[in-house]
Write a protein that holds these residues in place. Sequence first.
Motif, mmCIF file in Angstrom:
data_model
loop_
_atom_site.group_PDB
_atom_site.id
_atom_site.type_symbol
_atom_site.label_atom_id
_atom_site.label_comp_id
_atom_site.label_asym_id
_atom_site.label_seq_id
_atom_site.Cartn_x
_atom_site.Cartn_y
_atom_site.Cartn_z
ATOM 1 N N GLY A 146 -1.051 17.687 -1.822
ATOM 2 C CA GLY A 146 -0.824 17.995 -3.240
ATOM 3 C C GLY A 146 0.305 17.171 -3.835
ATOM 4 N N ARG A 147 0.648 16.052 -3.188
ATOM 5 C CA ARG A 147 1.685 15.158 -3.706
ATOM 6 C C ARG A 147 1.012 13.911 -4.288
ATOM 7 N NH1 ARG A 147 3.170 19.753 -1.015
ATOM 8 N NH2 ARG A 147 5.405 19.861 -0.657
ATOM 9 N N THR A 148 1.816 13.070 -4.935
ATOM 10 C CA THR A 148 1.261 11.892 -5.596
ATOM 11 C C THR A 148 1.576 10.639 -4.783
ATOM 12 O OG1 THR A 148 1.737 12.982 -7.677
ATOM 13 C CG2 THR A 148 1.257 10.622 -7.793
ATOM 14 N N SER A 149 0.554 9.818 -4.579
ATOM 15 C CA SER A 149 0.751 8.560 -3.854
ATOM 16 C C SER A 149 1.046 7.448 -4.864
ATOM 17 C CB SER A 149 -0.529 8.254 -3.073
ATOM 18 O OG SER A 149 -0.571 6.910 -2.695
ATOM 19 N N ILE A 150 2.190 6.801 -4.690
ATOM 20 C CA ILE A 150 2.565 5.696 -5.584
ATOM 21 C C ILE A 150 2.480 4.408 -4.772
ATOM 22 C CG2 ILE A 150 4.438 4.731 -6.971
ATOM 23 C CD1 ILE A 150 5.311 7.710 -7.330
ATOM 24 N N ARG A 151 1.703 3.468 -5.256
ATOM 25 C CA ARG A 151 1.362 2.296 -4.440
ATOM 26 C C ARG A 151 1.892 1.013 -5.057
ATOM 27 N NH1 ARG A 151 -4.819 4.501 -3.365
ATOM 28 N NH2 ARG A 151 -4.072 6.520 -2.601
ATOM 29 N N VAL A 152 2.543 0.242 -4.232
ATOM 30 C CA VAL A 152 3.128 -1.016 -4.716
ATOM 31 C C VAL A 152 2.601 -2.149 -3.844
ATOM 32 C CG1 VAL A 152 5.278 -2.240 -5.156
ATOM 33 C CG2 VAL A 152 5.198 0.245 -5.389
ATOM 34 N N PRO A 153 1.844 -3.077 -4.427
ATOM 35 C CA PRO A 153 1.255 -4.133 -3.591
ATOM 36 C C PRO A 153 2.308 -5.082 -3.025
ATOM 37 C CG PRO A 153 0.206 -4.034 -5.767
ATOM 38 C CD PRO A 153 1.413 -3.140 -5.823
ATOM 39 N N LEU A 154 2.136 -5.433 -1.756
ATOM 40 C CA LEU A 154 2.877 -6.562 -1.189
ATOM 41 C C LEU A 154 2.229 -7.826 -1.733
ATOM 42 C CD1 LEU A 154 3.138 -5.444 2.560
ATOM 43 C CD2 LEU A 154 5.025 -5.565 0.923
ATOM 44 N N ALA A 155 2.992 -8.904 -1.756
ATOM 45 C CA ALA A 155 2.455 -10.170 -2.284
ATOM 46 C C ALA A 155 2.263 -11.154 -1.133
ATOM 47 C CB ALA A 155 3.436 -10.743 -3.294
ATOM 48 N N PRO A 156 1.104 -11.830 -1.082
ATOM 49 C CA PRO A 156 0.924 -12.810 -0.012
ATOM 50 C C PRO A 156 1.865 -13.990 -0.213
ATOM 51 C CG PRO A 156 -0.937 -12.840 -1.560
ATOM 52 C CD PRO A 156 -0.034 -11.733 -1.990
ATOM 53 N N GLY A 157 2.663 -14.301 0.809
ATOM 54 C CA GLY A 157 3.591 -15.432 0.725
ATOM 55 C C GLY A 157 3.106 -16.566 1.612
ATOM 56 N N GLU A 158 3.947 -17.569 1.767
ATOM 57 C CA GLU A 158 3.596 -18.726 2.599
ATOM 58 C C GLU A 158 3.417 -18.313 4.067
ATOM 59 O OE1 GLU A 158 3.174 -22.202 2.098
ATOM 60 O OE2 GLU A 158 2.745 -21.312 0.128
ATOM 61 N N GLU A 159 4.355 -17.494 4.547
ATOM 62 C CA GLU A 159 4.382 -17.176 5.977
ATOM 63 C C GLU A 159 4.122 -15.715 6.277
ATOM 64 O OE1 GLU A 159 8.122 -18.436 7.425
ATOM 65 O OE2 GLU A 159 7.633 -20.564 7.194
ATOM 66 N N ARG A 160 4.199 -14.874 5.265
ATOM 67 C CA ARG A 160 4.053 -13.439 5.512
ATOM 68 C C ARG A 160 3.814 -12.754 4.179
ATOM 69 N NH1 ARG A 160 9.508 -10.639 4.908
ATOM 70 N NH2 ARG A 160 10.706 -12.172 3.765
ATOM 71 N N TRP A 161 3.424 -11.499 4.261
ATOM 72 C CA TRP A 161 3.297 -10.689 3.051
ATOM 73 C C TRP A 161 4.698 -10.218 2.664
ATOM 74 C CZ3 TRP A 161 -1.355 -9.258 0.494
ATOM 75 C CH2 TRP A 161 -2.512 -9.835 1.047
ATOM 76 N N GLU A 162 5.009 -10.332 1.354
ATOM 77 C CA GLU A 162 6.389 -10.112 0.925
ATOM 78 C C GLU A 162 6.507 -8.982 -0.090
ATOM 79 O OE1 GLU A 162 7.591 -13.970 -0.385
ATOM 80 O OE2 GLU A 162 7.616 -14.750 1.674
ATOM 81 N N ILE A 163 7.734 -8.476 -0.198
ATOM 82 C CA ILE A 163 7.988 -7.360 -1.120
ATOM 83 C C ILE A 163 8.216 -7.898 -2.530
ATOM 84 C CG2 ILE A 163 9.550 -5.459 -1.662
ATOM 85 C CD1 ILE A 163 10.309 -5.432 1.349
ATOM 86 N N ASP A 164 7.575 -7.259 -3.487
ATOM 87 C CA ASP A 164 7.801 -7.568 -4.900
ATOM 88 C C ASP A 164 8.719 -6.471 -5.450
ATOM 89 O OD1 ASP A 164 7.709 -7.753 -7.628
ATOM 90 O OD2 ASP A 164 5.547 -8.181 -7.729
ATOM 91 N N PHE A 165 10.012 -6.754 -5.478
ATOM 92 C CA PHE A 165 10.967 -5.710 -5.878
ATOM 93 C C PHE A 165 10.840 -5.327 -7.348
ATOM 94 C CE2 PHE A 165 12.851 -6.795 -1.796
ATOM 95 C CZ PHE A 165 13.137 -5.527 -1.308
ATOM 96 N N ASP A 166 10.373 -6.265 -8.184
ATOM 97 C CA ASP A 166 10.159 -5.906 -9.597
ATOM 98 C C ASP A 166 9.043 -4.869 -9.695
ATOM 99 O OD1 ASP A 166 12.112 -7.646 -10.360
ATOM 100 O OD2 ASP A 166 10.726 -9.325 -10.686
ATOM 101 N N ALA A 167 7.990 -5.090 -8.902
ATOM 102 C CA ALA A 167 6.873 -4.137 -8.927
ATOM 103 C C ALA A 167 7.330 -2.777 -8.407
ATOM 104 C CB ALA A 167 5.717 -4.673 -8.078
ATOM 105 N N LEU A 168 8.218 -2.804 -7.424
ATOM 106 C CA LEU A 168 8.741 -1.550 -6.862
ATOM 107 C C LEU A 168 9.514 -0.782 -7.943
ATOM 108 C CD1 LEU A 168 8.657 -0.310 -4.030
ATOM 109 C CD2 LEU A 168 10.751 -1.561 -3.483
ATOM 110 N N GLU A 169 10.381 -1.491 -8.655
ATOM 111 C CA GLU A 169 11.165 -0.855 -9.729
ATOM 112 C C GLU A 169 10.245 -0.307 -10.812
ATOM 113 O OE1 GLU A 169 14.226 -0.016 -9.991
ATOM 114 O OE2 GLU A 169 15.226 -1.192 -8.440
#
Length: 389
Positions: free
Chosen positions: A135-158
């Motif tokens: 009964g809780r809400t799932s909030i989803r923030v996509p990782l972004a594909p980078g050159e070497e790994r999937w990376e965090i998009d901190f703007d999207a997180l905010e």
Amino acid sequence: MALPTDHDDPLFATAPDRHGTGSEKWDRWAGRDVIPTWVADMDFAAPGVVLEAIHARVDHGVFGYTEPPPGFAPALADHLQRRHDWRIDPSWVTSTPGVVNALAVTARLFTQPGEGIISFTPVYPPFLSLPGLAGRTSIRVPLAPGEERWEIDFDALEAAVTPTTRLFWLCHPHNPTGTVFRRDDLLAIAEFAARHRLRVISDEIWSDLLLDEEHGGRRHVPFASLDHDAAREAVTLVAPSKTWNLAGLGCAAAICRDPGILGRWRPAGGGLVPMITPLGYAAAEAAWLHGDPWRRRLVALLRRHRSMVQEAVAGIAGLACIPAEATYLAWIDCRAAGVPDPQAACVAAGIGPSDGRDFAAPGFIRLNTACPTDRLAEILRRLTRAFVG
Ligand SMILES: Cc1ncc(COP(=O)(O)O)c(C=O)c1O
């Protein structure tokens, strides 16, 4: 134990036949010529040191209700110190029958109905389904594909966080992308969590399968080991199940400095958190104390398997895969392949990967490489057949 230098480690050359054992992985396409390469367990037998510990516990002969045996938490503490340079007090440990069960408990322990739990996507499916089931809400923030790994998009997180978000479910290392978050990433997450008054629950079930560590590559930094208030408040979830292939024994651990929280853990489960079996405890303790030589040999094999997958994917037009830094999973982007349903195409070609749709990422598939090398070679031949014909 010396690492075998050749590519054919006899420890992993063969695997027991799992047909008729109730294997979730193998029963899914039972009776069809489909090699399962989906759910994250390995086809290998558990290490001899673990089997011996289970045998010894069986020989004791009594299997009554079991609390964590005295060696359980110290074995985990010893393991975390040796492997990740993280010193914990054994009193910070509580046992849990699984990491998924523990995530479900944290939703009930730390949030009220309707409040939010944030996580990165694509992600291991229970991260997506458990909030709703509670009964809780799932909030989803996509990782972004980078050159070497999937990376965090901190703007999207905010942008995604809401005033009623209470928890950050971090999957570290990340399933399915295999990203290992860096210390800087983790510190930025800690800052973010502190700013928004979120508690971090760090699922570190994959933290013993970093593929390049032996070669001076990236090491795992436990989130809770950071020198930060958000880290001191975090709950860490670990288990021997991925590394030593013990998922069916249902034994994991939650680590938290606050004894008040540990005291409320089981009640928060509302009577639905079972005790752990004595065999699960025996296996976990043996794996943490004595399983490292086997683990290192496994990682050498998985590194080679990662190269095989990368080579195969590079030869198939329209497929792309950022190599995993950890796990035995390959997260393959099939969106440019011109195949409307990649999962169905794979099954038709005789392999059963995980479907990206289950991870909130249609058009992707996830391959499990933890099988004997010749089986993986056949999986990759069939992968080619699925997309090239
Ligand atoms: C990130 C992650 N967490 C948890 C689990 C499952 O943990 P358990 O079997 O202890 O519930 C998995 C299994 O694949 C996983 O990948």
